[in-house]
Design an enzyme around this catalytic site. Structure first.
Site, PDB file in Angstrom:
ATOM      1  N   GLU A 229     -14.011  15.504  40.628  1.00 41.45           N
ATOM      2  CA  GLU A 229     -13.556  15.740  42.005  1.00 41.45           C
ATOM      3  C   GLU A 229     -14.760  15.967  42.927  1.00 41.45           C
ATOM      4  O   GLU A 229     -14.895  17.015  43.571  1.00 41.45           O
ATOM      5  CB  GLU A 229     -12.585  16.922  42.053  1.00 41.45           C
ATOM      6  CG  GLU A 229     -11.304  16.640  41.283  1.00 41.45           C
ATOM      7  CD  GLU A 229     -10.239  17.706  41.450  1.00 41.45           C
ATOM      8  OE1 GLU A 229     -10.576  18.854  41.778  1.00 41.45           O
ATOM      9  OE2 GLU A 229      -9.048  17.386  41.267  1.00 41.45           O
TER      10      GLU A 229
ATOM     11  N   GLU B 259      -6.005  12.891  36.085  1.00 39.28           N
ATOM     12  CA  GLU B 259      -5.341  14.201  36.169  1.00 39.28           C
ATOM     13  C   GLU B 259      -4.050  14.032  36.955  1.00 39.28           C
ATOM     14  O   GLU B 259      -4.047  13.411  38.017  1.00 39.28           O
ATOM     15  CB  GLU B 259      -6.202  15.241  36.900  1.00 39.28           C
ATOM     16  CG  GLU B 259      -7.396  15.717  36.129  1.00 39.28           C
ATOM     17  CD  GLU B 259      -8.108  16.882  36.804  1.00 39.28           C
ATOM     18  OE1 GLU B 259      -7.443  17.671  37.515  1.00 39.28           O
ATOM     19  OE2 GLU B 259      -9.323  16.975  36.637  1.00 39.28           O
TER      20      GLU B 259
END
Ligand code: BG6
Length: 468
Positions: free
Chosen positions: A174, A363
């Protein structure tokens, strides 16, 4: 024609991260990592460790010692891939040693061998929300240009060591999160200016590109990707100014994918930096390094949100690390994350249109409280419902023509929450007996969703619509 099964060779699996599962925070020669200094999760401020701030992640779910049993359970579900990360501080405890820590390297050898034993491909993130704390103390985290070289040394070390074992890699988890949580993302402690944050981000992007180059050199045939927090924002209304506001908000995170996939800063960023009085120090070598681009785009997706031109008119909700204006048409999870399966189809199409590179959902999942029944069983229908609805939209996106390498749901085994350091925010198919105070036997138990996911994988998605 609508296909009924997922593509052949589709990589089904799950995703975990070293600092949220391993524990053993000071074993095997590991140094202190930034995550070790965040006992309350990534939203909490970092503190020097002392005896009073023991961290639930010190033990986490004790994966460091129990991984053979956990991988066996993943294999039982039929996993084709397991995403985890290497704790950089296990390999270079302070971050700037000349020689890596052999004990740390040997641990990941054993871990990857265990996966391979069951035909599970490792998908490995080089840095998932942590870095050696020594780099923060001695170099001011990613503000220090030298950290680019130190990261490259680390990346080259693990690529060389695991070149026969790991074919799928990601650079920074991320990566766009650095804008919102600079300590976690780029190791910047305290209040920092936008100028400092973007300079640190620039260094990290160069380091990411150098790692991509190293991976291509060292492991022929390997694939290395970016990892974005897929933070889509819809315009709160169809007023043109709200549409522009949502474009602006989406560019905040797409910026990272643009650099990593296209090898250069996007055109719009020049004006943005000028208006924000941000002047970056970018060398000619940096421009050349950035040209080495990723092979695929991976991302996390949990929720969507809205953006508005006049934010003061709407209640802003702090969900995870981003503030998003809630969408009045969507329901929220117990933690206030808005559930939007169609948003996943939208996102997959947007990313594929923009980059025309294979995608990987690394995810996705529902954090929820589980209450075991008296006989110990856990009927987590809410979790199955969430995953089913999202995978149905993945199916749609595949039919739309999106190229997707695989899907790894977040937290296939309960683990410590990154945001809040809670155990009670559970994502797993496998229950772990440990509570927020750290009490419990750490025993593992299959939930109802375990059998559901096993069936989805076994049928390569054909049984996705079955009632449960
Ligand atoms: C992502 C992170 O942001 O979301 C994971 O990459 C994290 O590390 C996951 O665990 C879910 O967030 P949380 O706060 O519920 O753990």
């Amino acid at each position: 024609m609508v296909q009924t099964s997922f593509p052949e060779g589709f990589l089904w699996g799950g995703s975990i991260a070293a600092n949220q599962v391993e524990g053993a925070w000071n074993e095997g020669g590991k140094g202190v990592s930034t995550s070790d200094l965040q006992p309350h999760g990534i939203h909490g401020s970092a503190s020097e460790r002392d005896s009073s701030n023991a961290n639930i992640k010190d033990i986490a779910i004790d994966f460091y010692h129990r991984y053979p049993q956990d991988i066996k359970l993943f294999a039982e579900m039929g996993f084709k891939v397991l995403r985890t990360s290497i704790a950089w501080a296990r390999i270079f405890p302070q971050g700037d040693e000349k020689v890596p820590n052999e004990e740390g390297l040997a641990f990941y050898d054993r871990l990857f061998d265990e996966m391979t034993k069951y035909g599970i491909q490792p998908l490995i993130t080089l840095s998932h929300y942590e870095m050696p704390y020594g780099l923060v103390k001695n170099y001011d985290g990613w503000a220090g240009r030298q950290v680019i070289d130190l990261f490259e040394r680390y990346a080259r070390t693990v690529f060389t060591r695991y070149r026969h074992k790991v074919k799928y890699w990601l650079t920074f988890n991320e990566i766009n999160m650095a804008l919102h949580e600079p300590f976690t993302g780029v190791g910047l402690a305290g209040e920092r200016s936008q100028q400092e944050i973007y300079q640190a981000i620039h260094h990290q992007l160069v380091a990411s590109a150098r790692a991509v180059k190293a991976c291509h050199e060292i492991i022929p045939g390997a694939k290395i990707g970016s990892m974005l927090l897929g933070a889509i924002r819809y315009p709160i209304t169809c007023k043109p100014e709200d549409v522009l506001a949502s474009q602006r908000a989406n560019r905040d995170w797409l910026f990272f994918g643009d650099v990593q996939a296209r090898g250069a800063y996007p055109a719009w960023s020049a004006r943005f930096f000028r208006e924000q009085n941000i002047v970056l120090n970018i060398t000619d070598q940096d421009y050349a390094d950035l040209k080495e681009t990723v092979d695929f785009i991976s991302f996390s997706y949990y929720m969507s949100g809205c953006a508005a031109a006049q934010t003061e008119l709407y209640q802003d909700e702090r969900a995870n690390i981003l503030s998003m204006i809630p969408n009045p048409h969507l329901e929220s999870s117990e933690w206030g994350w808005q559930i939007d399966p169609q948003g996943l189809r939208f996102l997959l199409n947007e990313l594929y249109d923009r980059y025309q590179l294979p995608l990987f959902i690394v995810e996705n999942g529902l954090g929820a409280k589980d209450t075991p029944a008296d006989d110990g069983t856990i009927e987590d229908n809410y979790r199955i419902q969430y995953l089913q609805a999202h995978l149905q939209q993945v199916r749609e996106a595949l039919d739309d023509g999106v190229e997707l390498l695989g899907y790894t749901s977040w937290g296939p085994i309960d683990l410590v929450s990154a945001g809040t350091a809670q155990m009670s925010k559970r994502y797993g198919f496998i229950y772990v007996d440990r509570d927020d105070a750290g009490l419990g036997s750490l025993e593992r138990r299959r939930k109802k969703s375990f059998f559901w996911y096993r069936d989805v994988i076994q049928s390569n998605g054909i049984n996705l619509n079955a009632s449960f």
